[in-house]
Design a protein around this motif. Structure first.
Motif, PDB file in Angstrom:
ATOM      1  N   ASN A 207      15.980  16.146  26.583  1.00  0.00           N
ATOM      2  CA  ASN A 207      16.271  14.847  25.970  1.00  0.00           C
ATOM      3  C   ASN A 207      16.746  15.038  24.536  1.00  0.00           C
ATOM      4  O   ASN A 207      17.131  16.138  24.150  1.00  0.00           O
ATOM      5  CB  ASN A 207      15.029  13.961  26.046  1.00  0.00           C
ATOM      6  CG  ASN A 207      14.517  13.764  27.467  1.00  0.00           C
ATOM      7  OD1 ASN A 207      13.345  14.011  27.746  1.00  0.00           O
ATOM      8  ND2 ASN A 207      15.396  13.337  28.360  1.00  0.00           N
ATOM      9  N   TYR A 236      22.449  16.002  26.222  1.00  0.00           N
ATOM     10  CA  TYR A 236      21.064  15.692  26.557  1.00  0.00           C
ATOM     11  C   TYR A 236      21.010  14.372  27.328  1.00  0.00           C
ATOM     12  O   TYR A 236      21.941  13.565  27.298  1.00  0.00           O
ATOM     13  CB  TYR A 236      20.212  15.598  25.285  1.00  0.00           C
ATOM     14  CG  TYR A 236      20.610  14.502  24.320  1.00  0.00           C
ATOM     15  CD1 TYR A 236      20.243  13.172  24.531  1.00  0.00           C
ATOM     16  CD2 TYR A 236      21.352  14.793  23.174  1.00  0.00           C
ATOM     17  CE1 TYR A 236      20.608  12.175  23.657  1.00  0.00           C
ATOM     18  CE2 TYR A 236      21.723  13.793  22.281  1.00  0.00           C
ATOM     19  CZ  TYR A 236      21.342  12.494  22.525  1.00  0.00           C
ATOM     20  OH  TYR A 236      21.695  11.491  21.656  1.00  0.00           O
ATOM     21  N   THR A 239      16.920   9.008  26.083  1.00  0.00           N
ATOM     22  CA  THR A 239      15.758   8.194  26.429  1.00  0.00           C
ATOM     23  C   THR A 239      15.787   6.850  25.721  1.00  0.00           C
ATOM     24  O   THR A 239      14.913   6.017  25.946  1.00  0.00           O
ATOM     25  CB  THR A 239      14.458   8.922  26.043  1.00  0.00           C
ATOM     26  OG1 THR A 239      14.416   9.098  24.619  1.00  0.00           O
ATOM     27  CG2 THR A 239      14.376  10.288  26.722  1.00  0.00           C
ATOM     28  N   SER A 245      19.633   6.414  20.158  1.00  0.00           N
ATOM     29  CA  SER A 245      19.579   7.815  20.568  1.00  0.00           C
ATOM     30  C   SER A 245      20.402   8.694  19.641  1.00  0.00           C
ATOM     31  O   SER A 245      19.942   9.748  19.177  1.00  0.00           O
ATOM     32  CB  SER A 245      20.091   7.948  22.005  1.00  0.00           C
ATOM     33  OG  SER A 245      20.161   9.303  22.394  1.00  0.00           O
TER      34      SER A 245
END
Length: 255
Positions: A207, A236, A239, A245
């Motif tokens: 992530n 990645y 999330t 992000s």
């Protein structure tokens, strides 16, 4: 360093079309992006979005994936490279990514290496003619890719040196390297000139940087100290919503 979101995953919830993901990345302030396989993408839409936004791609994968280390697949691999290089021309000639394929039971390490060199020399000649960079990516066999042959950065760099082409370089993925327990500074010292692209994700989980155990301040400083000045692929699985992000990732990377 130029940050390049992996639009295979980023902006995917809001935009099914890859061209629209390029536009979304550009609107968020990112002039580069990358994705995985190309045959399932609308390349006309991708090309149009690149023209409209002035963005560029920092990578896509040779498609279909075929083994470097299985002589029975090497004609298919060469064909995949040739077709992928032709496709690359329609989307700005980004670097095309190669993985090794899987370890062959009962075959020596020397035979694996020799087969990979032969396949890569053939591919590099095609890349030289097309003037497109090929990037070889070591993966990990502990989480995502059990049985993968090329899981070592050192071995990947050895292959590139053995092939000796200016159109074959390494894709260094910090996540895969860390999963394999490598020391970044040790495996890249004196060889950073052979690295064309770097990708990042945290571990465990793959992530956003900052969600796991990797010391990103140290990792980024190591890359700078070694002399890496290329793009950083944000490969990645997010999330958080894209804006959050990407902001969290920039903070973790110090960029």
């Amino acid at each position: 360093m130029l940050l390049s979101p992996c639009i295979e995953w980023m902006f995917a919830e809001a935009h099914a079309d890859m061209g629209d993901r390029i536009r979304a990345a550009a609107a968020a302030g990112y002039s580069a992006g990358e994705f995985h396989l190309w045959r399932d993408k609308n390349l006309e839409s991708v090309a149009a979005a690149l023209r409209e936004t002035g963005s560029k791609l920092t990578g896509a994968c040779v498609d279909p994936r075929r083994s470097l280390v299985d002589p029975a697949q090497q004609d298919e691999f060469a064909q995949a490279v040739e077709e992928s290089l032709a496709a690359a021309r329609t989307i700005g000639s980004p670097p095309m990514i190669i993985a090794s394929g899987f370890t062959r039971e009962g075959v020596s390490e020397g035979e694996h290496f020799a087969a990979a060199v032969a396949a890569l020399k053939r591919a590099a000649a095609l890349a030289e003619a097309a003037d497109v960079m090929l990037v070889l990516e070591p993966l990990n066999d502990r989480v995502e890719h059990p049985g993968m042959w090329l899981v070592s950065t050192t071995k990947g760099l050895d292959l590139i040196e053995a092939v000796g082409s200016t159109h074959l370089r390494l894709l260094y993925d910090v996540y895969h390297s860390q999963v394999m327990g490598e020391d970044m500074e040790a495996v890249l010292r004196g060889r950073i000139h052979l690295v064309h692209h770097v990708q990042v994700a945290d571990m465990p989980g793959r992530n956003e940087p900052g969600t796991g155990t990797i010391d990103w301040g140290k990792a980024m400083q190591t890359l700078r100290d070694l002399g890496y000045t290329g793009a950083i692929g944000l490969e990645y699985r997010p999330t958080l919503p894209p804006a959050e992000s990407l902001a969290a990732t920039r903070a973790a990377l110090g960029l």
